[in-house]
Design an enzyme around this catalytic site. Sequence first.
Site, PDB file in Angstrom:
ATOM      1  N   GLU A 108      25.323 -40.246  -2.687  1.00  0.00           N
ATOM      2  CA  GLU A 108      24.678 -40.544  -1.404  1.00  0.00           C
ATOM      3  C   GLU A 108      23.988 -39.318  -0.805  1.00  0.00           C
ATOM      4  OE1 GLU A 108      27.829 -42.343   0.957  1.00  0.00           O
ATOM      5  OE2 GLU A 108      27.519 -44.268  -0.030  1.00  0.00           O
ATOM      6  N   ASP A 159      33.212 -50.015  -2.003  1.00  0.00           N
ATOM      7  CA  ASP A 159      33.260 -49.149  -0.833  1.00  0.00           C
ATOM      8  C   ASP A 159      34.000 -49.806   0.320  1.00  0.00           C
ATOM      9  OD1 ASP A 159      32.792 -47.110   0.910  1.00  0.00           O
ATOM     10  OD2 ASP A 159      30.641 -47.432   1.111  1.00  0.00           O
ATOM     11  N   GLU A 184      35.483 -49.402   9.020  1.00  0.00           N
ATOM     12  CA  GLU A 184      34.029 -49.411   8.835  1.00  0.00           C
ATOM     13  C   GLU A 184      33.479 -50.794   8.489  1.00  0.00           C
ATOM     14  OE1 GLU A 184      32.720 -46.667   5.859  1.00  0.00           O
ATOM     15  OE2 GLU A 184      30.662 -47.431   5.890  1.00  0.00           O
TER      16      GLU A 184
HETATM   17  C1  GCV Z   1      31.105 -40.156   4.545  1.00  0.00           C
HETATM   18  C2  GCV Z   1      30.429 -45.046   2.802  1.00  0.00           C
HETATM   19  C3  GCV Z   1      30.172 -44.738   4.245  1.00  0.00           C
HETATM   20  C4  GCV Z   1      29.642 -43.340   4.448  1.00  0.00           C
HETATM   21  C5  GCV Z   1      30.630 -42.369   3.825  1.00  0.00           C
HETATM   22  C6  GCV Z   1      30.785 -42.742   2.356  1.00  0.00           C
HETATM   23  C7  GCV Z   1      31.792 -41.875   1.649  1.00  0.00           C
HETATM   24  O1  GCV Z   1      29.230 -45.136   2.111  1.00  0.00           O
HETATM   25  O2  GCV Z   1      29.288 -45.668   4.770  1.00  0.00           O
HETATM   26  O3  GCV Z   1      29.518 -43.106   5.826  1.00  0.00           O
HETATM   27  O4  GCV Z   1      30.188 -41.061   3.973  1.00  0.00           O
HETATM   28  O5  GCV Z   1      31.221 -44.065   2.241  1.00  0.00           O
HETATM   29  O6  GCV Z   1      32.907 -42.345   1.486  1.00  0.00           O
HETATM   30  O7  GCV Z   1      31.481 -40.766   1.281  1.00  0.00           O
END
Ligand code: GCV
Length: 854
Positions: A319, A398, A426
């Site tokens: 990411e 996720d 989340e």
């Molecule tokens: C910290 C998901 C979340 C991101 C997070 C990522 C991760 O994609 O939306 O905010 O980033 O996981 O666990 O690194």
Amino acid sequence: MRNRPVPQSRKFDFFKAIACIALFAAGAIAARAQTADQAWLREPSHLVLFGKVIALGNSPIEQSAVKELSRSISHPASIKDASMLRAWHENWLTVIGTAEEVRKAYPHAPVPSGLAPGEYWIWSNGSNEHSLYVVAGGDERGALYGVFALLRYPLSGMTSPPEKLPSLHAQPLRSRPAMPIRWTDEWDNANGTVERGYGGRSIFFEGGKVRDDLSAVGEYARLLASVGINGCNVNNVNGAAPFLTPEMLQGLKRIADAMRPWGVRLAISVDIASPQKIGGLKTFDPLDPAVQAWWAAKVDEIYAQIPDFAGFTVKADSEGQAGPASYGRSPADAANLLAHALAPHGGVVLYRAFVYNNHLDYNDLKADRARAAYDIFHPLDGKFAANVIVQIKYGPIDFQAREPVSPLFAGLEKTNSAMELQITQEYTGQQRHLVYLAPMWKQILDFDLRADNRSTPVKEIIEGKSFHRPLGGMIGVSCVGRDGWLGAPLAMANLYAFGRLAWDPYNLPEQIAEEWTRQTINNDPHVVYVVAKMLMQSWPAYVDYTGPLGTQTLTDITGSHYGPNIEASERNGWGQWHRDDAQGIGMDRSVATGTGFAGQYPPEVAKMYESPATTPDDLLLFFHHVPYTYKLHSGETVIQYFYDSHYQGADEAAQLVAEWKTVRAMVDPKLYNDVLGRLEYQAGHAIVWRDAIVQYFLKESGIPDAKGRAGHYPGRMEAEDARLSGYKVIEVTPWEDASGGKAVTCDAGSAPKGCSAEWTYAGKAGHFDIAVQYFDQQGGVAHFSLDVNGKAIATWDADAKLPSRRPNGDNSTRFTTSEVELKPGDVLRVDGTPNASDPAALDYIEIEPAASAR
Ligand code: GCV
């Protein structure tokens, strides 16, 4: 001493008094700034019951343990009779120390040998005249955990009255943590924001540096210690480079100092590109000697200030975060680089297996994000240094509302591994929805991966038992903030449950729920029963009204991760696809015809997931693409299950409100009203979810709901069909987030005094509940009112904090007013007054027979 009054039957009084105090706690939810009182550690304690409390050693951790037992000496719940208090003080002694210290000071105390680090043993000498309580730990942390266990003892897992609990003399309490790594990860940024945090701003950082006032950090560490958590990583895994600057390290030292008395060690996330980003090097290649030297020096600098520093967490090649792939190096190269720097100091590296390509080709039916962790990390098994632990999210995608267990847990037999869970919600309602996650975590922990065709449940893998690994554990992404830690009182049950499961994954979610309720709300049997029941119902309900059968959370995955947005997961590179079309839904992940993901599991599990016939219904669509008419094991078709589960889930959410109302007289009024408001909001939002998904799949499949509900809303009157004054009809995006795809919105420019929508009632006369569905958009507080025949019925403000400045399922909100008398011909009118960028958008009104008339 002898002629002072001595309490009668002290063993019994001990527990009775504790029960009393716990009951007293019922009305005492404290509203003070950011303390552990806002969670389960409430003021009333039991000093008088333990007489004099002393630590045998001088360590700050043992001093904390003494403080914890002594905390509420002056609390009004303490025994008020001064002479009795004195007697207790003089006749009862509680000593706290390591096993070694206790053996030395009390050679007659039968301290067992071989207490492990973190383990505790609690014993009393059973004497009526000179009572001695001993809290011995395998180390100082063990002694502290013992104190918390002692305080919890009469309240935890209690099925019999407190006075019937076994005596600590006959049955000493002994328990040890199942796994060495029990950490929370916080995703705090230096500017004070918290990624995916729903509990306010950071307790650690503000304005690019560590906050001056770290009192909340000490309180947080106390909370963590109370459930045995021994590490806390304080910064976001994204954008971590600034956390290694000398100025930041000075601040981090203060955080470590604040947490140390509670046995919680500081860890930080690091950016693997730091040598280049902040170190002035031209490269961050893990095999470059200059890079290695940079990390070694940086780690020395850290330990010079924080001698008990726990280690680093790393997100790399993921990411947008830089990683070893930039130099053709592997995660093992990067992890080992850091591990070698940390090893001389006793630190560890938590290297996250959350590494994947977010630019996958949607049209490639073999592409599959779920495969990534195993594909990348399994070939590296055995190549990681001894102080590396691979940190694996529980599922292959996720933190979805339901996912299968990650196959990587069985794919690392020669590498330490730990499981990453998300406490912050989340994808599970962002703390606005009550979703107690422990039942889901428990299913994951109990799942038997059958590695090497033998029993290897996930819990035993991460405990290190299955593959004889020395290190392992659980990490909970917590993201607490300054607004009551997690922003919602009942959400704290998740933080509590995380700690209790990391301590012992054999603990049961329902027992944990009861234990938490007793400590946090009160000990009334009805309250404990109801709240534990509500907690246990909440996750299955959420799955039912969001994404059932393994579709994952059908939300806006590129934006808020909150409200319904079914197509947001599709046709992009993020790989959270569920591949729905007019005929069917689901990802084919079989080996025979799909992406092959099912084949990453050990053979027995792979075989189960390979065929739709043997895949459990609740994960069917994660593993297989099937027609809507496919029959589940239950006999229902997939599409009918979609309809049924969404109606059922929304009903269950409404049920939570009804259940909570039954505890009204027994809980603190402030807490009662706060929770009630949240549950009512949730029940309304569950209807938004239900309707979005049901109308989307009704249209997509063209198959009607056998029970006639989908697409038929008796009592609903659309805003776009109303007589409108000022309001304009708009198309909502995504269309399924508004009833019929349309809403009305009021432009403050052309209608400065506001807008109205009017309907004439044509149903039967009677008493009704009227729901108004509106969009509470960000950027302003619109005002609404409802009247009947010109008479005001209700007014309210759209002042919730919800995602999005556009009208959609993130902010679609339901306001309900009860017991309104209506007769045919009555005129109902909603007035909406926009404010700033909130245009008082309206979806529909719905008239239902009042509860009293149902
Ligand atoms: C910290 C998901 C979340 C991101 C997070 C990522 C991760 O994609 O939306 O905010 O980033 O996981 O666990 O690194």
